[in-house]
Design a protein around this motif. Sequence first.
Motif, PDB file in Angstrom:
ATOM      1  N   ARG A   1      46.219  65.509  60.798  1.00 41.74           N
ATOM      2  CA  ARG A   1      45.422  64.511  61.501  1.00 41.74           C
ATOM      3  C   ARG A   1      45.003  63.365  60.607  1.00 41.74           C
ATOM      4  O   ARG A   1      44.747  62.258  61.090  1.00 41.74           O
ATOM      5  CB  ARG A   1      44.182  65.164  62.107  1.00 41.74           C
ATOM      6  CG  ARG A   1      44.500  66.040  63.304  1.00 41.74           C
ATOM      7  CD  ARG A   1      43.323  66.915  63.671  1.00 41.74           C
ATOM      8  NE  ARG A   1      42.075  66.172  63.636  1.00 41.74           N
ATOM      9  CZ  ARG A   1      40.885  66.774  63.656  1.00 41.74           C
ATOM     10  NH1 ARG A   1      40.808  68.085  63.692  1.00 41.74           N
ATOM     11  NH2 ARG A   1      39.794  66.048  63.640  1.00 41.74           N
ATOM     12  N   VAL A   2      44.908  63.603  59.272  1.00 41.12           N
ATOM     13  CA  VAL A   2      44.434  62.547  58.382  1.00 41.12           C
ATOM     14  C   VAL A   2      45.535  62.011  57.487  1.00 41.12           C
ATOM     15  O   VAL A   2      45.337  61.038  56.772  1.00 41.12           O
ATOM     16  CB  VAL A   2      43.266  63.060  57.496  1.00 41.12           C
ATOM     17  CG1 VAL A   2      42.105  63.464  58.359  1.00 41.12           C
ATOM     18  CG2 VAL A   2      43.703  64.217  56.610  1.00 41.12           C
ATOM     19  N   ASP A   3      46.727  62.647  57.518  1.00 43.34           N
ATOM     20  CA  ASP A   3      47.809  62.186  56.671  1.00 43.34           C
ATOM     21  C   ASP A   3      48.390  60.892  57.223  1.00 43.34           C
ATOM     22  O   ASP A   3      48.230  60.568  58.401  1.00 43.34           O
ATOM     23  CB  ASP A   3      48.903  63.255  56.594  1.00 43.34           C
ATOM     24  CG  ASP A   3      49.837  63.017  55.419  1.00 43.34           C
ATOM     25  OD1 ASP A   3      49.531  62.141  54.594  1.00 43.34           O
ATOM     26  OD2 ASP A   3      50.867  63.711  55.348  1.00 43.34           O
ATOM     27  N   THR A   4      49.073  60.138  56.373  1.00 43.80           N
ATOM     28  CA  THR A   4      49.683  58.902  56.824  1.00 43.80           C
ATOM     29  C   THR A   4      50.924  59.213  57.653  1.00 43.80           C
ATOM     30  O   THR A   4      51.707  60.095  57.325  1.00 43.80           O
ATOM     31  CB  THR A   4      50.072  58.029  55.616  1.00 43.80           C
ATOM     32  OG1 THR A   4      50.883  58.794  54.719  1.00 43.80           O
ATOM     33  CG2 THR A   4      48.844  57.550  54.876  1.00 43.80           C
ATOM     34  N   TYR A   5      51.105  58.479  58.726  1.00 48.09           N
ATOM     35  CA  TYR A   5      52.257  58.666  59.596  1.00 48.09           C
ATOM     36  C   TYR A   5      53.478  57.919  59.064  1.00 48.09           C
ATOM     37  O   TYR A   5      54.602  58.362  59.227  1.00 48.09           O
ATOM     38  CB  TYR A   5      51.945  58.166  61.001  1.00 48.09           C
ATOM     39  CG  TYR A   5      50.795  58.871  61.672  1.00 48.09           C
ATOM     40  CD1 TYR A   5      51.003  59.978  62.488  1.00 48.09           C
ATOM     41  CD2 TYR A   5      49.486  58.442  61.486  1.00 48.09           C
ATOM     42  CE1 TYR A   5      49.954  60.639  63.106  1.00 48.09           C
ATOM     43  CE2 TYR A   5      48.423  59.092  62.106  1.00 48.09           C
ATOM     44  CZ  TYR A   5      48.668  60.186  62.903  1.00 48.09           C
ATOM     45  OH  TYR A   5      47.610  60.828  63.505  1.00 48.09           O
ATOM     46  N   VAL A   6      53.215  56.766  58.443  1.00 47.67           N
ATOM     47  CA  VAL A   6      54.304  55.897  58.024  1.00 47.67           C
ATOM     48  C   VAL A   6      54.103  55.472  56.577  1.00 47.67           C
ATOM     49  O   VAL A   6      52.986  55.157  56.165  1.00 47.67           O
ATOM     50  CB  VAL A   6      54.368  54.637  58.923  1.00 47.67           C
ATOM     51  CG1 VAL A   6      55.536  53.749  58.521  1.00 47.67           C
ATOM     52  CG2 VAL A   6      54.471  55.020  60.384  1.00 47.67           C
TER      53      VAL A   6
END
Length: 249
Positions: free
Chosen positions: A104-109
């Motif tokens: 939920r807090v990690d970067t998507y891109v």
Amino acid sequence: MYGGMGGTAEREVIVDILILELLLFLALEGTLFSWHRGFAAETERFQRDILSHQYEEVKEIYLNMRGWRHDYHNHLQAMKAQIAAGQLEEMKQYLSDLEHNLERVDTYVKSGNLMADAILNSKLSLAEQKGIQVNCKAILPETLSIEDVDLCVLLGNLLDNALEACEKIPEQQRFLRIYMVVNKSQLYVSIQNSAKEELDFNEKNYISTKRGNHGLGMKRVKALADKYEGYLTLANEPGIFAAEVTLPL
């Protein structure tokens, strides 16, 4: 004598015309100046609002990440205690919960460009909260010749419109596809999203039927495309809306 009086009258008429033309010119100049000043102030205010909006979204993601890292030590202590007590199944569940929270807090891109990543990740975080299925691919250089403010306005408005369109249809039908790449010295941005079959959108004029920043936002995207001598293309088919932007670098 009559000719002299006639000449004087003609000169007075000419002077009156010249004065009238001068007054009209000054009035026109004043009107144009006021319009230009008002337009510049409106543009500056709009860009400030956009940046403030993006800042709040990025800040929320950062605070979530900082909160998770703050608890990192406590998580390690809890897992050590479970190992010491032989509670392997409990620890597996604990790790599974942590993994879910981390997603939920990690970067998507991670495109390679810091500003683009900040905007994309903040918008994709919102998309996840709205139950929108996302497919995003972005490969960009570390630096772009496009100003950060312009990139923020460009991506922010296109993605805001896409998210808003997705919210108008059932959650199970929502999707968002993003593709960004630099190819042959051109920045190419493609955003596709699920949408109603009949769009509340005036494609010819690039403005929505609603008033306010939403309509102004799409006009700004078109203005940015013109500024960089690029192109904005909008298209729709039943259930899908697509926006493509090509900007020479």
